[in-house]
Design an enzyme around this catalytic site. Structure first.
Site, PDB file in Angstrom:
ATOM      1  N   ASP A 130       0.868  -1.184   0.000  1.00 21.11           N
ATOM      2  CA  ASP A 130       0.000   0.000   0.000  1.00 21.11           C
ATOM      3  C   ASP A 130       0.901   1.229   0.000  1.00 21.11           C
ATOM      4  O   ASP A 130       1.519   1.556   1.020  1.00 21.11           O
ATOM      5  CB  ASP A 130      -0.902   0.013   1.235  1.00 21.11           C
ATOM      6  N   LYS A 148      -6.939   3.274  -3.505  1.00 21.71           N
ATOM      7  CA  LYS A 148      -7.340   3.306  -2.097  1.00 21.71           C
ATOM      8  C   LYS A 148      -7.554   4.740  -1.661  1.00 21.71           C
ATOM      9  O   LYS A 148      -6.783   5.635  -2.021  1.00 21.71           O
ATOM     10  CB  LYS A 148      -6.243   2.622  -1.265  1.00 21.71           C
ATOM     11  N   LYS A 180     -10.271   0.164  -2.538  1.00 14.80           N
ATOM     12  CA  LYS A 180     -10.184  -0.029  -1.085  1.00 14.80           C
ATOM     13  C   LYS A 180     -10.482   1.274  -0.355  1.00 14.80           C
ATOM     14  O   LYS A 180      -9.633   2.160  -0.291  1.00 14.80           O
ATOM     15  CB  LYS A 180      -8.800  -0.552  -0.690  1.00 14.80           C
TER      16      LYS A 180
END
Length: 331
Positions: free
Chosen positions: A163, A231, A267
């Site tokens: 991430d 995300k 996400k």
């Protein structure tokens, strides 16, 4: 377990290659991103609010709760994290409800790079992925070589997913090509010698992007650079995931898939704490992208406290009684 990035079909690869001129230089990329349709922010909020009113009950609610549990990236990203805390979190991820072994496992355990090896060992062959934040998370204020070293260290330790955070300063000052090249470089750093690669989730920190148009531009920029997931947030700022912002990103993924044939995951992270909220997000995914995205392969919740509420609601559906927070473990 190692994750192999899916190979795109010839048609999808061809359509993606046909967009290469969009990223040929800074001017072309700027023209493309600023040529995207403007976002009707009022309409976006109204659409998200309407989808949030859908009523999900009985067996559909039970299915949604289990699906949401299976999509959680159970997360601990604190300076006080210890190997013991990470092992305990891994144990909870494998068996979220020790009193009911039918409860599904979570999708991943998300930790800092120095805790990847600990999580990998604790999870063993459970099938749960290890996700690691990288690239000087959460601010992203570091030189590119430092960010790449951070990523490579996490991948070498066994991270299945990375991430990363974008350089919001570069993005907001209009240096889109710098952001694009950085995402590409981190994507390359996710590769392993055996040909597999960690999946790359690109975090925008939408609470700092100022406008809905910027969120749309960031979404396309990341997807063009090779993001496997986009995300919303780090969970470390005041404004994190919201339904309107997530809906906007889902729509960008839908449009990107229509243009290229390439599927990208989404996400939302930070601030999603209740079963009711989680179900609202699942409704948005179903209505915007459809059933192919309703799996942990393509949709995740970045959360820590959400799991406990899902477990309490699950227990209530099973027993008819609301057991309360004393009946679930404290993370």
């Amino acid at each position: 377990m190692p994750i192999t990035v899916p190979a795109y079909g010839k048609e999808a690869a061809g359509r993606l290659a046909s967009m290469a001129d969009v990223t040929a230089d800074d001017g072309a990329l700027r023209r493309f991103l600023h040529g995207l349709p403007g976002v009707d922010a009022v309409g976006l909020e109204a659409r998200a609010a309407t989808l949030g009113t859908r009523s999900i009950k009985t067996t559909a609610k039970a299915y949604a709760i289990d699906l949401a549990i299976s999509m959680i990236d159970l997360t601990t990203l604190e300076g006080a994290d210890t190997p013991g805390k990470v092992r305990a979190l891994c144990a909870k991820g494998v068996h979220p409800d020790p009193t009911d072994r039918t409860a599904p496992k979570v999708a991943a355990i998300c930790v800092y790079p120095d805790m990847v090896a600990t999580a990998k060992e604790a999870l063993g062959d459970s099938g749960i992925h290890v996700a690691s934040v990288a690239t000087a998370f959460p601010a992203g204020r570091a030189a590119l070589p430092v960010k790449l070293a951070d990523t490579r260290d996490a991948v070498a330790a066994g991270a299945d997913e990375i991430d990363m955070v974008i350089d919001r300063g570069a993005f907001l000052s209009g240096r889109y090509m710098d952001v694009f090249e950085e995402i590409k470089a981190v994507k390359e750093a996710c590769a392993r010698p055996d040909g597999t690669a960690a999946h790359l989730k690109v975090i925008f920190e939408t609470g700092e992007l100022q406008t809905s148009d910027n969120v749309r531009r960031a979404s396309w920029l990341a997807m063009l650079a090779g993001a496997d997931f986009i995300k919303t947030s780090t969970g470390k700022v005041a404004v994190n995931a919201t339904p309107p912002v997530t809906l906007l990103m889902l729509e960008a993924v839908r449009d990107f898939h229509a243009a290229t044939g390439v599927q990208v995951g989404v996400k939302p992270a930070g601030g999603i704490r209740t079963t009711k909220d989680a179900i609202k997000y699942l409704v948005m995914v179903n209505e915007t992208l459809g059933e192919p995205w309703l799996t942990a392969d393509w949709f995740r919740f970045g959360a820590s406290s959400l799991l406990n509420d899902l477990l309490m609601q699950r227990q209530k559906l099973s027993t008819g009684r609301y057991s309360g927070p004393d009946y679930v473990t404290v993370d």
